[in-house]
Write a protein that holds these residues in place. Structure first.
Motif, short mmCIF file in Angstrom:
data_model
loop_
_atom_site.label_atom_id
_atom_site.label_comp_id
_atom_site.label_asym_id
_atom_site.label_seq_id
_atom_site.Cartn_x
_atom_site.Cartn_y
_atom_site.Cartn_z
N ASN A 94 -39.32 -10.51 35.78
CA ASN A 94 -39.89 -9.26 36.31
C ASN A 94 -39.88 -9.25 37.84
N ILE A 95 -40.13 -10.38 38.46
CA ILE A 95 -40.06 -10.44 39.92
C ILE A 95 -38.64 -10.04 40.37
N LEU A 96 -37.65 -10.59 39.72
CA LEU A 96 -36.27 -10.30 40.11
C LEU A 96 -35.92 -8.83 39.91
N VAL A 97 -36.19 -8.28 38.72
CA VAL A 97 -35.81 -6.88 38.47
C VAL A 97 -36.65 -5.91 39.29
N ASP A 98 -37.89 -6.27 39.59
CA ASP A 98 -38.73 -5.41 40.42
C ASP A 98 -38.19 -5.28 41.84
N HIS A 99 -37.35 -6.22 42.24
CA HIS A 99 -36.73 -6.17 43.57
C HIS A 99 -35.32 -5.56 43.51
N GLY A 100 -34.97 -4.98 42.36
CA GLY A 100 -33.67 -4.33 42.23
C GLY A 100 -32.54 -5.31 42.00
N VAL A 101 -32.87 -6.45 41.45
CA VAL A 101 -31.89 -7.50 41.24
C VAL A 101 -31.49 -7.54 39.76
N LEU A 102 -30.21 -7.57 39.49
CA LEU A 102 -29.68 -7.76 38.14
C LEU A 102 -29.56 -9.26 37.90
N VAL A 103 -30.14 -9.75 36.80
CA VAL A 103 -30.04 -11.16 36.44
C VAL A 103 -28.85 -11.27 35.48
N LYS A 104 -27.72 -11.72 36.00
CA LYS A 104 -26.49 -11.75 35.21
C LYS A 104 -26.51 -12.85 34.15
N ASN A 105 -26.97 -14.04 34.54
CA ASN A 105 -26.96 -15.13 33.57
C ASN A 105 -27.99 -16.19 33.93
N VAL A 106 -28.05 -17.18 33.09
CA VAL A 106 -28.86 -18.37 33.34
C VAL A 106 -27.96 -19.55 33.01
N SER A 107 -28.04 -20.61 33.80
CA SER A 107 -27.24 -21.81 33.52
C SER A 107 -28.04 -23.05 33.88
N VAL A 108 -27.65 -24.14 33.23
CA VAL A 108 -28.23 -25.45 33.52
C VAL A 108 -27.08 -26.45 33.58
N LEU A 116 -23.97 -25.39 31.09
CA LEU A 116 -24.22 -24.53 29.94
C LEU A 116 -24.81 -23.24 30.47
N SER A 117 -24.33 -22.11 29.96
CA SER A 117 -24.87 -20.84 30.47
C SER A 117 -25.01 -19.82 29.36
N GLY A 118 -25.87 -18.87 29.62
CA GLY A 118 -26.07 -17.74 28.72
C GLY A 118 -26.05 -16.46 29.52
N GLN A 119 -25.36 -15.45 28.98
CA GLN A 119 -25.30 -14.15 29.64
C GLN A 119 -26.60 -13.40 29.38
N LEU A 120 -27.20 -12.85 30.41
CA LEU A 120 -28.45 -12.12 30.27
C LEU A 120 -28.29 -10.63 30.55
N MET A 121 -27.74 -10.29 31.71
CA MET A 121 -27.58 -8.89 32.12
C MET A 121 -28.90 -8.12 32.03
N ILE A 122 -29.94 -8.71 32.62
CA ILE A 122 -31.28 -8.11 32.63
C ILE A 122 -31.47 -7.38 33.94
N HIS A 151 -33.27 -24.41 36.40
CA HIS A 151 -32.14 -23.60 35.96
C HIS A 151 -31.65 -22.73 37.10
N LEU A 152 -30.47 -22.18 36.93
CA LEU A 152 -29.86 -21.31 37.94
C LEU A 152 -29.68 -19.92 37.35
N HIS A 153 -29.83 -18.91 38.20
CA HIS A 153 -29.51 -17.54 37.83
C HIS A 153 -28.45 -17.01 38.78
N MET A 154 -27.40 -16.44 38.23
CA MET A 154 -26.46 -15.65 39.03
C MET A 154 -27.08 -14.26 39.06
N VAL A 155 -27.34 -13.77 40.27
CA VAL A 155 -27.96 -12.46 40.42
C VAL A 155 -27.08 -11.54 41.26
N GLU A 156 -27.34 -10.26 41.14
CA GLU A 156 -26.55 -9.25 41.85
C GLU A 156 -27.49 -8.13 42.29
N ALA A 157 -27.24 -7.61 43.48
CA ALA A 157 -28.04 -6.50 44.00
C ALA A 157 -27.18 -5.65 44.92
#
Length: 179
Positions: A94-108, A116-122, A151-157
């Motif tokens: 919620n912190i990320l999306v509240d700042h207008g950030v797209l959470v593309k994935n999560v990886s470890v 290892l990664s999972g697509q989120l697109m949140i 973990h890591l998030h690839m984010v986009e804004a």
């Protein structure tokens, strides 16, 4: 409503790919199955075959997306390292999306498997709520459980400032992992 006449698997996959190319929002496997009069498992297999044929389809918790190349209006991207508990996952997202950030994935980074990664697109609180509900319903573990929460998030804004403000908010909450 399923199609009345039977079509070949090749034709169904072509129609699925075309539908995904036209949509900007994810399409659920169940909806594709109903539309084509097949099981969800057949759609999963169709998606695998389309991916093997180099269609850039990604599976997200919200459904399938055709991964389009960036347009002239390039977005800013960043990789953010975080650490939190499962109970804090929704707060982090919620912190990320509240700042207008797209959470593309999560990886470890796993010791044996590598990344290892999972697509989120949140991109919204509603997406966060749906993801949290899915995690709860499936009693799913976080990928980060494999790495003691890191973990890591690839984010986009739209701009770098949105990402930097989101990082600052994550730091304030103690979620940001810094070098």
């Amino acid at each position: 409503m399923p199609n009345d006449k039977k079509i070949s698997g090749d034709e169904r996959r072509k129609r699925i790919a075309d539908a995904l190319k036209e949509e900007t929002e994810p399409l659920k496997g169940g909806a594709l199955a109903e539309k084509h009069g097949v099981s969800r498992q057949v759609i999963v297999q169709d998606i695998s075959l389309l991916k093997a044929a180099n269609h850039p389809i990604i599976a997200t918790p919200q459904g399938y997306l055709y991964n389009r190349p960036q347009t002239d209006t390039e977005k800013e991207t960043s990789i953010i390292a975080c650490r939190h508990t499962k109970a804090e996952m929704a707060e982090e997202l919620n912190i990320l999306v509240d700042h207008g950030v797209l959470v593309k994935n999560v990886s470890v980074e796993h010791a044996a498997y590598g990344e290892l990664s999972g697509q989120l697109m949140i991109k919204s609180r509603k997406d966060v709520e749906r993801f949290q509900q899915l995690m709860d319903e499936q009693k799913a573990s976080l990928l980060a459980d494999l790495t003691d929460g890191v973990h890591l998030h690839m984010v986009e804004a739209d701009d770098e400032q949105a990402i930097e403000e989101a990082k600052q908010a994550l730091k304030t909450k103690g979620f940001l992992v810094e070098q």
